[in-house]
Scaffold this motif. Structure first.
Motif, PDB file in Angstrom:
ATOM      1  N   GLY A  85      32.208  -3.714  78.143  1.00  0.00           N
ATOM      2  CA  GLY A  85      32.289  -2.514  78.121  1.00  0.00           C
ATOM      3  C   GLY A  85      33.528  -3.107  77.346  1.00  0.00           C
ATOM      4  O   GLY A  85      33.443  -3.975  76.881  1.00  0.00           O
TER       5      GLY A  85
ATOM      6  N   ASP B  26      28.716   9.691  65.654  1.00  0.00           N
ATOM      7  CA  ASP B  26      27.511  10.156  66.298  1.00  0.00           C
ATOM      8  C   ASP B  26      27.817  11.344  67.065  1.00  0.00           C
ATOM      9  O   ASP B  26      28.240  10.701  68.306  1.00  0.00           O
ATOM     10  CB  ASP B  26      26.620   9.000  67.123  1.00  0.00           C
TER      11      ASP B  26
ATOM     12  N   THR C 182      30.081  13.849  68.425  1.00  0.00           N
ATOM     13  CA  THR C 182      30.665  14.221  68.315  1.00  0.00           C
ATOM     14  C   THR C 182      31.821  12.913  68.836  1.00  0.00           C
ATOM     15  O   THR C 182      33.035  13.004  68.887  1.00  0.00           O
ATOM     16  CB  THR C 182      31.651  15.352  69.667  1.00  0.00           C
ATOM     17  N   GLN C 183      31.615  11.936  69.061  1.00  0.00           N
ATOM     18  CA  GLN C 183      31.739  10.907  68.843  1.00  0.00           C
ATOM     19  C   GLN C 183      31.810   9.866  67.968  1.00  0.00           C
ATOM     20  O   GLN C 183      31.447   9.740  67.537  1.00  0.00           O
ATOM     21  CB  GLN C 183      30.602  10.240  70.404  1.00  0.00           C
TER      22      GLN C 183
ATOM     23  N   ARG D 227      30.963   5.440  67.135  1.00  0.00           N
ATOM     24  CA  ARG D 227      29.427   4.835  67.729  1.00  0.00           C
ATOM     25  C   ARG D 227      29.410   3.125  67.123  1.00  0.00           C
ATOM     26  O   ARG D 227      30.299   3.861  66.425  1.00  0.00           O
ATOM     27  CB  ARG D 227      27.569   5.008  67.903  1.00  0.00           C
TER      28      ARG D 227
ATOM     29  N   TYR E  61      39.326   2.333  64.943  1.00  0.00           N
ATOM     30  CA  TYR E  61      38.733   1.912  66.130  1.00  0.00           C
ATOM     31  C   TYR E  61      38.162   0.271  65.542  1.00  0.00           C
ATOM     32  O   TYR E  61      37.652  -0.418  66.091  1.00  0.00           O
ATOM     33  CB  TYR E  61      37.211   2.569  66.969  1.00  0.00           C
TER      34      TYR E  61
ATOM     35  N   SER F 225      41.480   9.240  71.674  1.00  0.00           N
ATOM     36  CA  SER F 225      40.891   9.439  72.953  1.00  0.00           C
ATOM     37  C   SER F 225      39.312  10.408  72.863  1.00  0.00           C
ATOM     38  O   SER F 225      38.134   9.291  73.034  1.00  0.00           O
ATOM     39  CB  SER F 225      41.417   8.622  73.765  1.00  0.00           C
ATOM     40  N   LYS F 226      39.692  11.179  72.295  1.00  0.00           N
ATOM     41  CA  LYS F 226      38.245  12.263  72.222  1.00  0.00           C
ATOM     42  C   LYS F 226      37.073  12.114  71.836  1.00  0.00           C
ATOM     43  O   LYS F 226      35.815  12.126  71.734  1.00  0.00           O
ATOM     44  CB  LYS F 226      38.887  13.298  71.434  1.00  0.00           C
TER      45      LYS F 226
ATOM     46  N   ARG G 272      36.260   8.853  71.640  1.00  0.00           N
ATOM     47  CA  ARG G 272      35.904   7.112  72.271  1.00  0.00           C
ATOM     48  C   ARG G 272      34.500   7.245  72.257  1.00  0.00           C
ATOM     49  O   ARG G 272      33.687   8.206  72.798  1.00  0.00           O
ATOM     50  CB  ARG G 272      36.353   7.423  73.766  1.00  0.00           C
ATOM     51  N   PRO G 273      34.031   6.422  72.068  1.00  0.00           N
ATOM     52  CA  PRO G 273      32.074   6.174  72.587  1.00  0.00           C
ATOM     53  C   PRO G 273      31.798   5.966  74.052  1.00  0.00           C
ATOM     54  O   PRO G 273      32.441   5.659  74.454  1.00  0.00           O
ATOM     55  CB  PRO G 273      32.147   4.808  72.329  1.00  0.00           C
ATOM     56  N   THR G 274      31.057   6.963  74.062  1.00  0.00           N
ATOM     57  CA  THR G 274      30.126   6.780  75.777  1.00  0.00           C
ATOM     58  C   THR G 274      29.950   5.849  76.021  1.00  0.00           C
ATOM     59  O   THR G 274      29.108   5.585  75.186  1.00  0.00           O
ATOM     60  CB  THR G 274      29.111   8.491  75.439  1.00  0.00           C
TER      61      THR G 274
END
Length: 191
Positions: free
Chosen positions: A41, A63, A65-66, A68, A143, A186-187, A189-191
Motif C-alpha cells: 500500500g 483525480d 476529488t482525490q 492519484r 504527499y 487525509s480527505k 488520500r488516494p483510494t
C-alpha cells in the motif's frame, strides 16, 4: 526395478509438494520486505529505483476529488528536483483525467531538510489560489514531499522583495502552520 523407481518418484513428488506448504490451510501474514514493492500500500518512502536516465518517483495529482500517484523519472531524488517536476504539471503521458491545483507559475525556490522536516520555499504564485483549490495544491505538495521520506513539510513563500514568510495553508481542519503531514490532507488520500 520399476517398482523401486515408482516408489522413489512418489516419495520425491510428495516431498516436493509438501515443502513450504502450511498444514492448517489458514492465511498467514507476509513480512513487508518479502512482498514485491508494487503490491504494498501507500508508503512514506519509495525505494531508490534507478532507471535509465534518473530515478523513478511518485508525484501526486488530482483525480476527481482525490489524489492519484503518477510515476515519473527525474534526474535525482533531491526534493527540490522532485517538487520542481510536480509544479510543471500534467504531461501528455500522464493518465487521462488527472489535473493539478498548483498554479502554473509556481516555482520551488528551495527545499532543505531541517531534522525530520522538509522546509520548502516557493514563490508567491502558490498564493493565487484559495479555498479548496489551495488545499488541493498543498495536498499535492505534501504527499509528494513526504513520499521522499520526510516526516513533515513546512512551507515558506518569498515575496517580490525577497522577504520570506511562513505559510499556513488550508488543511482538513482549517489553516495550519507546519510541519504538515499526510494526515492534514487525509480527505485527499488516494483510494
Amino acid at each position: 526395478m520399476n517398482s523401486r523407481r515408482l516408489a522413489l518418484l512418489v516419495v520425491a513428488a510428495w516431498a516436493f509438494l509438501a515443502c513450504g506448504l502450511p498444514k492448517d490451510g489458514s492465511p498467514r501474514q507476509i513480512a513487508d520486505d518479502k512482498v514485491p514493492f508494487g503490491l504494498l500500500g501507500p508508503s512514506t518512502t519509495t525505494p531508490g529505483n534507478d532507471v535509465a536516465g534518473g530515478s523513478l518517483v511518485q508525484l501526486f495529482f488530482i483525480d476527481g476529488t482525490q489524489l492519484r500517484a503518477v510515476n515519473r523519472t527525474v534526474p535525482n531524488r533531491d526534493p527540490k528536483t522532485v517538487l520542481g517536476e510536480l509544479v510543471k504539471g500534467v504531461t501528455e503521458t500522464d493518465p487521462a483525467g488527472i489535473t493539478t491545483a498548483i498554479p502554473k507559475d509556481t516555482q520551488i525556490l528551495d527545499a532543505v531538510r531541517v531534522g525530520d522536516t522538509l522546509v520548502v520555499t516557493l514563490n508567491n504564485a502558490i498564493l493565487t489560489v484559495s479555498g479548496a483549490e489551495q488545499q488541493n495544491a498543498f495536498g499535492q505538495l505534501v504527499y509528494t514531499a513526504t513520499d521522499l521520506a520526510s516526516a513533515g513539510v513546512q512551507f515558506r513563500v518569498t515575496d517580490a522583495s525577497g522577504a520570506q514568510q511562513d505559510v499556513q495553508p488550508l488543511t482538513d481542519v482549517g489553516q495550519k502552520a507546519g510541519p504538515l503531514t499526510r494526515q492534514d490532507f487525509s480527505k485527499l488520500r488516494p483510494t
